[in-house]
Design a protein around this motif. Structure first.
Motif, PDB file in Angstrom:
ATOM      1  N   SER A  11       3.701   0.689   3.021  1.00  0.00           N
ATOM      2  CA  SER A  11       3.641  -0.477   3.904  1.00  0.00           C
ATOM      3  C   SER A  11       3.545  -1.755   3.077  1.00  0.00           C
ATOM      4  O   SER A  11       2.971  -1.761   1.984  1.00  0.00           O
ATOM      5  CB  SER A  11       2.441  -0.393   4.853  1.00  0.00           C
ATOM      6  N   ARG A  12       4.107  -2.805   3.631  1.00  0.00           N
ATOM      7  CA  ARG A  12       4.006  -4.129   3.025  1.00  0.00           C
ATOM      8  C   ARG A  12       3.106  -5.004   3.892  1.00  0.00           C
ATOM      9  O   ARG A  12       3.042  -4.837   5.110  1.00  0.00           O
ATOM     10  CB  ARG A  12       5.382  -4.793   2.924  1.00  0.00           C
ATOM     11  N   GLY A  13       2.443  -5.932   3.266  1.00  0.00           N
ATOM     12  CA  GLY A  13       1.612  -6.870   3.997  1.00  0.00           C
ATOM     13  C   GLY A  13       1.360  -8.100   3.169  1.00  0.00           C
ATOM     14  O   GLY A  13       1.910  -8.263   2.076  1.00  0.00           O
ATOM     15  N   SER A  14       0.522  -8.979   3.674  1.00  0.00           N
ATOM     16  CA  SER A  14       0.176 -10.196   2.937  1.00  0.00           C
ATOM     17  C   SER A  14      -1.253 -10.590   3.276  1.00  0.00           C
ATOM     18  O   SER A  14      -1.771 -10.273   4.346  1.00  0.00           O
ATOM     19  CB  SER A  14       1.140 -11.335   3.275  1.00  0.00           C
ATOM     20  N   TYR A  15      -1.879 -11.277   2.342  1.00  0.00           N
ATOM     21  CA  TYR A  15      -3.243 -11.761   2.523  1.00  0.00           C
ATOM     22  C   TYR A  15      -3.216 -13.231   2.948  1.00  0.00           C
ATOM     23  O   TYR A  15      -2.394 -14.014   2.467  1.00  0.00           O
ATOM     24  CB  TYR A  15      -4.044 -11.614   1.228  1.00  0.00           C
ATOM     25  N   HIS A  16      -4.151 -13.575   3.841  1.00  0.00           N
ATOM     26  CA  HIS A  16      -4.231 -14.925   4.399  1.00  0.00           C
ATOM     27  C   HIS A  16      -5.667 -15.412   4.350  1.00  0.00           C
ATOM     28  O   HIS A  16      -6.607 -14.622   4.275  1.00  0.00           O
ATOM     29  CB  HIS A  16      -3.739 -14.932   5.853  1.00  0.00           C
ATOM     30  N   ASP A  64       0.874  -1.171   0.000  1.00  0.00           N
ATOM     31  CA  ASP A  64       0.000   0.000   0.000  1.00  0.00           C
ATOM     32  C   ASP A  64       0.912   1.222   0.000  1.00  0.00           C
ATOM     33  O   ASP A  64       1.794   1.346   0.873  1.00  0.00           O
ATOM     34  CB  ASP A  64      -0.895   0.030   1.239  1.00  0.00           C
ATOM     35  N   GLY A  65       0.715   2.101  -0.955  1.00  0.00           N
ATOM     36  CA  GLY A  65       1.599   3.249  -1.041  1.00  0.00           C
ATOM     37  C   GLY A  65       0.973   4.385  -1.823  1.00  0.00           C
ATOM     38  O   GLY A  65      -0.220   4.383  -2.117  1.00  0.00           O
ATOM     39  N   VAL A  66       1.804   5.351  -2.188  1.00  0.00           N
ATOM     40  CA  VAL A  66       1.337   6.573  -2.833  1.00  0.00           C
ATOM     41  C   VAL A  66       1.688   6.574  -4.313  1.00  0.00           C
ATOM     42  O   VAL A  66       2.830   6.302  -4.692  1.00  0.00           O
ATOM     43  CB  VAL A  66       1.944   7.819  -2.149  1.00  0.00           C
ATOM     44  N   LEU A  67       0.686   6.875  -5.126  1.00  0.00           N
ATOM     45  CA  LEU A  67       0.893   7.037  -6.560  1.00  0.00           C
ATOM     46  C   LEU A  67       0.883   8.520  -6.899  1.00  0.00           C
ATOM     47  O   LEU A  67       0.051   9.284  -6.391  1.00  0.00           O
ATOM     48  CB  LEU A  67      -0.184   6.302  -7.353  1.00  0.00           C
ATOM     49  N   VAL A  68       1.821   8.912  -7.748  1.00  0.00           N
ATOM     50  CA  VAL A  68       1.977  10.323  -8.108  1.00  0.00           C
ATOM     51  C   VAL A  68       2.111  10.450  -9.621  1.00  0.00           C
ATOM     52  O   VAL A  68       2.308   9.457 -10.329  1.00  0.00           O
ATOM     53  CB  VAL A  68       3.219  10.939  -7.425  1.00  0.00           C
ATOM     54  N   ALA A  69       2.028  11.675 -10.109  1.00  0.00           N
ATOM     55  CA  ALA A  69       2.302  11.928 -11.525  1.00  0.00           C
ATOM     56  C   ALA A  69       3.764  11.597 -11.801  1.00  0.00           C
ATOM     57  O   ALA A  69       4.627  11.820 -10.938  1.00  0.00           O
ATOM     58  CB  ALA A  69       2.003  13.385 -11.858  1.00  0.00           C
ATOM     59  N   PRO A  70       4.082  11.051 -12.973  1.00  0.00           N
ATOM     60  CA  PRO A  70       5.466  10.641 -13.266  1.00  0.00           C
ATOM     61  C   PRO A  70       6.513  11.704 -13.004  1.00  0.00           C
ATOM     62  O   PRO A  70       7.602  11.397 -12.506  1.00  0.00           O
ATOM     63  CB  PRO A  70       5.394  10.260 -14.752  1.00  0.00           C
ATOM     64  N   LEU A  71       6.206  12.963 -13.305  1.00  0.00           N
ATOM     65  CA  LEU A  71       7.184  14.031 -13.108  1.00  0.00           C
ATOM     66  C   LEU A  71       7.401  14.364 -11.640  1.00  0.00           C
ATOM     67  O   LEU A  71       8.382  15.046 -11.288  1.00  0.00           O
ATOM     68  CB  LEU A  71       6.761  15.289 -13.869  1.00  0.00           C
ATOM     69  N   TYR A 112      -3.192   3.924  -1.996  1.00  0.00           N
ATOM     70  CA  TYR A 112      -4.004   2.724  -2.234  1.00  0.00           C
ATOM     71  C   TYR A 112      -3.080   1.520  -2.381  1.00  0.00           C
ATOM     72  O   TYR A 112      -1.855   1.640  -2.322  1.00  0.00           O
ATOM     73  CB  TYR A 112      -4.831   2.898  -3.517  1.00  0.00           C
ATOM     74  N   ASN A 113      -3.713   0.349  -2.581  1.00  0.00           N
ATOM     75  CA  ASN A 113      -2.937  -0.836  -2.940  1.00  0.00           C
ATOM     76  C   ASN A 113      -2.322  -0.583  -4.313  1.00  0.00           C
ATOM     77  O   ASN A 113      -3.024  -0.281  -5.283  1.00  0.00           O
ATOM     78  CB  ASN A 113      -3.854  -2.061  -2.977  1.00  0.00           C
ATOM     79  N   GLU A 146      -0.769  -2.474  -6.682  1.00  0.00           N
ATOM     80  CA  GLU A 146      -1.097  -3.323  -7.823  1.00  0.00           C
ATOM     81  C   GLU A 146      -2.518  -3.066  -8.325  1.00  0.00           C
ATOM     82  O   GLU A 146      -2.772  -3.065  -9.534  1.00  0.00           O
ATOM     83  CB  GLU A 146      -0.936  -4.803  -7.461  1.00  0.00           C
ATOM     84  N   VAL A 147      -3.455  -2.863  -7.406  1.00  0.00           N
ATOM     85  CA  VAL A 147      -4.841  -2.618  -7.795  1.00  0.00           C
ATOM     86  C   VAL A 147      -4.957  -1.280  -8.520  1.00  0.00           C
ATOM     87  O   VAL A 147      -5.631  -1.170  -9.559  1.00  0.00           O
ATOM     88  CB  VAL A 147      -5.769  -2.650  -6.568  1.00  0.00           C
ATOM     89  N   ALA A 148      -4.304  -0.262  -7.995  1.00  0.00           N
ATOM     90  CA  ALA A 148      -4.367   1.061  -8.617  1.00  0.00           C
ATOM     91  C   ALA A 148      -3.741   1.035 -10.009  1.00  0.00           C
ATOM     92  O   ALA A 148      -4.306   1.586 -10.970  1.00  0.00           O
ATOM     93  CB  ALA A 148      -3.672   2.086  -7.732  1.00  0.00           C
ATOM     94  N   ILE A 149      -2.583   0.401 -10.150  1.00  0.00           N
ATOM     95  CA  ILE A 149      -1.916   0.333 -11.449  1.00  0.00           C
ATOM     96  C   ILE A 149      -2.749  -0.472 -12.442  1.00  0.00           C
ATOM     97  O   ILE A 149      -2.874  -0.115 -13.616  1.00  0.00           O
ATOM     98  CB  ILE A 149      -0.501  -0.268 -11.295  1.00  0.00           C
ATOM     99  N   HIS A 150      -3.352  -1.568 -11.971  1.00  0.00           N
ATOM    100  CA  HIS A 150      -4.195  -2.375 -12.847  1.00  0.00           C
ATOM    101  C   HIS A 150      -5.386  -1.559 -13.357  1.00  0.00           C
ATOM    102  O   HIS A 150      -5.718  -1.603 -14.550  1.00  0.00           O
ATOM    103  CB  HIS A 150      -4.704  -3.605 -12.091  1.00  0.00           C
ATOM    104  N   THR A 151      -6.015  -0.798 -12.462  1.00  0.00           N
ATOM    105  CA  THR A 151      -7.162   0.019 -12.859  1.00  0.00           C
ATOM    106  C   THR A 151      -6.744   1.087 -13.862  1.00  0.00           C
ATOM    107  O   THR A 151      -7.430   1.323 -14.867  1.00  0.00           O
ATOM    108  CB  THR A 151      -7.797   0.677 -11.621  1.00  0.00           C
ATOM    109  N   LEU A 152      -5.611   1.731 -13.612  1.00  0.00           N
ATOM    110  CA  LEU A 152      -5.122   2.764 -14.519  1.00  0.00           C
ATOM    111  C   LEU A 152      -4.809   2.207 -15.901  1.00  0.00           C
ATOM    112  O   LEU A 152      -5.196   2.780 -16.921  1.00  0.00           O
ATOM    113  CB  LEU A 152      -3.853   3.405 -13.938  1.00  0.00           C
ATOM    114  N   ASN A 153      -4.111   1.080 -15.942  1.00  0.00           N
ATOM    115  CA  ASN A 153      -3.567   0.578 -17.200  1.00  0.00           C
ATOM    116  C   ASN A 153      -4.491  -0.357 -17.971  1.00  0.00           C
ATOM    117  O   ASN A 153      -4.290  -0.559 -19.173  1.00  0.00           O
ATOM    118  CB  ASN A 153      -2.236  -0.118 -16.938  1.00  0.00           C
ATOM    119  N   TYR A 154      -5.495  -0.933 -17.277  1.00  0.00           N
ATOM    120  CA  TYR A 154      -6.359  -1.890 -17.961  1.00  0.00           C
ATOM    121  C   TYR A 154      -7.845  -1.556 -17.866  1.00  0.00           C
ATOM    122  O   TYR A 154      -8.653  -2.184 -18.553  1.00  0.00           O
ATOM    123  CB  TYR A 154      -6.133  -3.295 -17.388  1.00  0.00           C
TER     124      TYR A 154
END
Length: 271
Positions: A205-210, A113-120, A177-178, A180-188
């Motif tokens: 932060s890092r975590g894992s699902y169980h 879970d982390g922060v997404l920003v504009a590339p620049l 946000y998460n 992988e989920v945010a990148i997937h939504t943006l790109n696909y």
């Protein structure tokens, strides 16, 4: 003439197959692709569904999936209305679980879970992060102190797509946000491919699902054995769904094609 014995034997076998072990898995009624999502027919799909289905086939059991609103899912487990819960974590909802004995599987998949920003804006540091878009129901633990002190303003958004729009319109300097989920939504699932990128230079932060249960710890043990005995199958599922794409390398958060491009450029420079 048909044998009465054969007829009786066949009839006696039918109830055995019909009474295979069946368990109800409480799952989040949410769009969290590629980890999991509910399709147009109301069916649970994604990485988690395929992983749990593979386990069920291997164990000779039946799993039935019951989508539940995320806020109510833990209560469904604790009250015995579902046999298993996914996803879960020993780190979640400590107060609500106090005094209850839950069993957790080994990690099924890791996440960030982390922060997404504009590339620049990537790599400019936390001093340039003044407004942080956060989806309702999410708590950016790493940013509690700067938000509480007023050094960082939390911009509340209704869902992931709202968070993305808010960040793209520069109404926030980044969105939490998460990854992988945010990148997937943006790109696909949008027309804003690569418009935001994960900034690993900001706190994350890092975590894992169980998989968890109250009443069936022996089933968790069987699931753990499945994970241990089928590492290649699990790895292939992760690769196909891109659920752990480069989160344990120097390329944390980057898609594979970007990693490949960087490696090709490095190789050219070394010649």
């Amino acid at each position: 003439m048909k044998s009465p014995f054969r007829h009786c034997l066949f009839a006696c076998l039918i109830p055995v197959a019909a009474h295979a072990e069946t368990y109800v898995v409480g799952v989040e009624k949410a769009d969290f692709e590629p980890y999991f999502f509910i399709d147009g027919k109301g069916e649970y799909q994604g990485f988690a569904r395929e992983l749990l289905d593979a386990f069920a086939r291997d164990a000779g059991i039946e799993l039935r999936y019951r989508p539940v609103e995320p806020a109510s899912l833990l209560g469904e487990l604790l009250d015995g209305r579902v046999d298993l819960k996914y996803p879960d974590s020993p780190a979640w909802a400590g107060e609500a679980k106090a005094g209850r004995s839950l069993s957790y599987s080994a990690a099924t998949v890791d996440f960030i879970d982390g922060v997404l920003v504009a590339p620049l804006q990537q790599g400019k540091g936390i001093q340039h992060l003044k407004r942080l878009a956060v989806v309702d129901g999410w708590t950016p633990e790493q940013y509690r102190e700067p938000i509480a002190s007023g050094h960082l303003t939390q911009v509340n958004t209704g869902d992931l797509r709202d968070m993305i729009r808010t960040t793209l319109k520069r109404q926030a300097d980044g969105g939490y946000y998460n990854v992988e989920v945010a990148i997937h939504t943006l790109n696909y699932r949008s027309s804003s491919t690569n418009a935001l990128v994960f900034d690993a230079g900001l706190p994350y932060s890092r975590g894992s699902y169980h998989l968890s249960t109250v009443r069936h710890p022996q089933l968790i043990e069987r699931f753990d054995r499945f994970l241990q005995e089928h590492p290649l199958e699990v790895a292939m599922l992760k690769s196909r769904y891109r659920v752990e794409e480069n989160i344990n390398s120097e390329f944390v958060g980057l898609e594979q094609w970007k990693v490949d491009h960087i490696k090709r450029q490095r190789a050219k420079a070394e010649r």
